[in-house]
Design an enzyme around this catalytic site. Structure first.
Site, short mmCIF file in Angstrom:
data_model
loop_
_atom_site.label_atom_id
_atom_site.label_comp_id
_atom_site.label_asym_id
_atom_site.label_seq_id
_atom_site.Cartn_x
_atom_site.Cartn_y
_atom_site.Cartn_z
N ASN A 38 0.82 -1.18 -0.03
CA ASN A 38 0.07 0.02 -0.10
C ASN A 38 0.79 1.34 0.09
O ASN A 38 2.06 1.45 0.59
CB ASN A 38 -1.02 -0.12 1.35
CG ASN A 38 -0.63 -0.41 2.57
OD1 ASN A 38 0.49 -0.87 2.59
ND2 ASN A 38 -1.06 0.39 3.59
N SER A 83 -2.82 13.44 0.85
CA SER A 83 -4.18 13.66 0.55
C SER A 83 -4.77 12.21 0.60
O SER A 83 -4.73 11.63 -0.43
CB SER A 83 -4.24 14.21 -0.81
OG SER A 83 -5.55 14.23 -1.14
N CYS A 95 -4.07 0.84 -2.76
CA CYS A 95 -3.80 -0.46 -1.78
C CYS A 95 -2.95 -1.09 -2.55
O CYS A 95 -2.43 -1.20 -3.61
CB CYS A 95 -5.36 -1.26 -1.81
SG CYS A 95 -6.71 -0.43 -0.91
N GLU A 101 -3.11 -4.38 -3.39
CA GLU A 101 -3.34 -5.36 -4.50
C GLU A 101 -3.29 -4.31 -5.63
O GLU A 101 -3.10 -4.95 -6.60
CB GLU A 101 -4.91 -5.85 -4.12
CG GLU A 101 -5.10 -6.59 -3.07
CD GLU A 101 -5.51 -5.65 -1.72
OE1 GLU A 101 -4.95 -4.77 -1.53
OE2 GLU A 101 -6.46 -6.19 -0.94
N1 THU Z 1 -5.49 -1.56 2.34
C1 THU Z 1 -4.91 -2.31 1.45
O1 THU Z 1 -3.73 -2.08 0.96
N2 THU Z 1 -5.57 -3.50 0.90
C2 THU Z 1 -6.86 -3.61 1.41
O2 THU Z 1 -7.47 -4.41 0.65
C3 THU Z 1 -7.35 -2.81 2.43
C4 THU Z 1 -6.78 -1.57 2.87
C5 THU Z 1 -4.61 -0.42 2.86
C6 THU Z 1 -5.13 0.99 2.58
C7 THU Z 1 -4.57 1.78 3.52
O3 THU Z 1 -2.99 2.25 3.19
C8 THU Z 1 -4.57 1.00 4.90
O4 THU Z 1 -4.60 -0.44 4.39
C9 THU Z 1 -5.80 1.17 5.65
O5 THU Z 1 -6.69 1.37 5.12
#
Ligand code: THU
Length: 141
Positions: free
Chosen positions: A46, A51, A57, A59
């Site tokens: 992630n 901002s 994410c 994925e």
């Molecule tokens: N996040 C992901 O990388 N993948 C997901 O499927 C759920 C959420 C990350 C986004 C953000 O940086 C942190 O987790 C908290 O939401």
């Protein structure tokens, strides 16, 4: 379908990617590993932003890396976090991003790298809007 050997490799790649997570705001580290049909594995973490809404994410980092390298056919994706007491599954945006590329395996893996929940892109987003819907005959009314 990912072989046991491929799954083991993906889990290692996703765990390593988690250590690269850029998450100074949430401190919620996520790592992903995307297995392509030809056996290539792309990692993702992630990437947050001051901002907040611009955060990408793990994925989607992996999907965009793969697509930009010419890979659009996938066998499986692994997602791992630091959460021990439950399985963390992909967020809604990542579910939508996944079904764009069809139905494939999704493995949610706990930080011990051993406890695994297996699901699929279709199971995570039943009835979702996909590329075939854009091919449907449309009225001009
Ligand atoms: N996040 C992901 O990388 N993948 C997901 O499927 C759920 C959420 C990350 C986004 C953000 O940086 C942190 O987790 C908290 O939401």
């Amino acid at each position: 379908m990912a072989s046991q050997e491929e799954l083991n490799k993906m889990i290692k790649v996703a765990s390593d990617a988690k250590s690269k997570a850029y998450c100074p705001y949430s401190h919620f580290r996520v790592g992903a590993a995307l297995l392509c049909e030809d056996g290539t594995i792309f990692s993702g973490c992630n990437v947050e932003n001051g901002s907040y809404g611009l955060t990408i994410c793990a994925e989607r980092t992996a999907y965009t890396k793969a697509v930009s390298e010419g890979h659009t056919k996938y066998k499986a994706i692994v997602v791992t976090t630091d959460v021990e007491d439950r399985f963390i599954t992909p967020c809604g945006a990542c579910r939508q991003f996944g079904i764009e590329f069809g139905n494939f395996e999704v493995y949610c893996v706990k930080p011990d790298q051993k406890t695994i929940h297996k699901t699929s892109t279709n199971e995570l987003l039943p009835g979702g809007f996909g590329p075939s819907d854009l091919e449907a005959p449309r009225s001009s009314q």
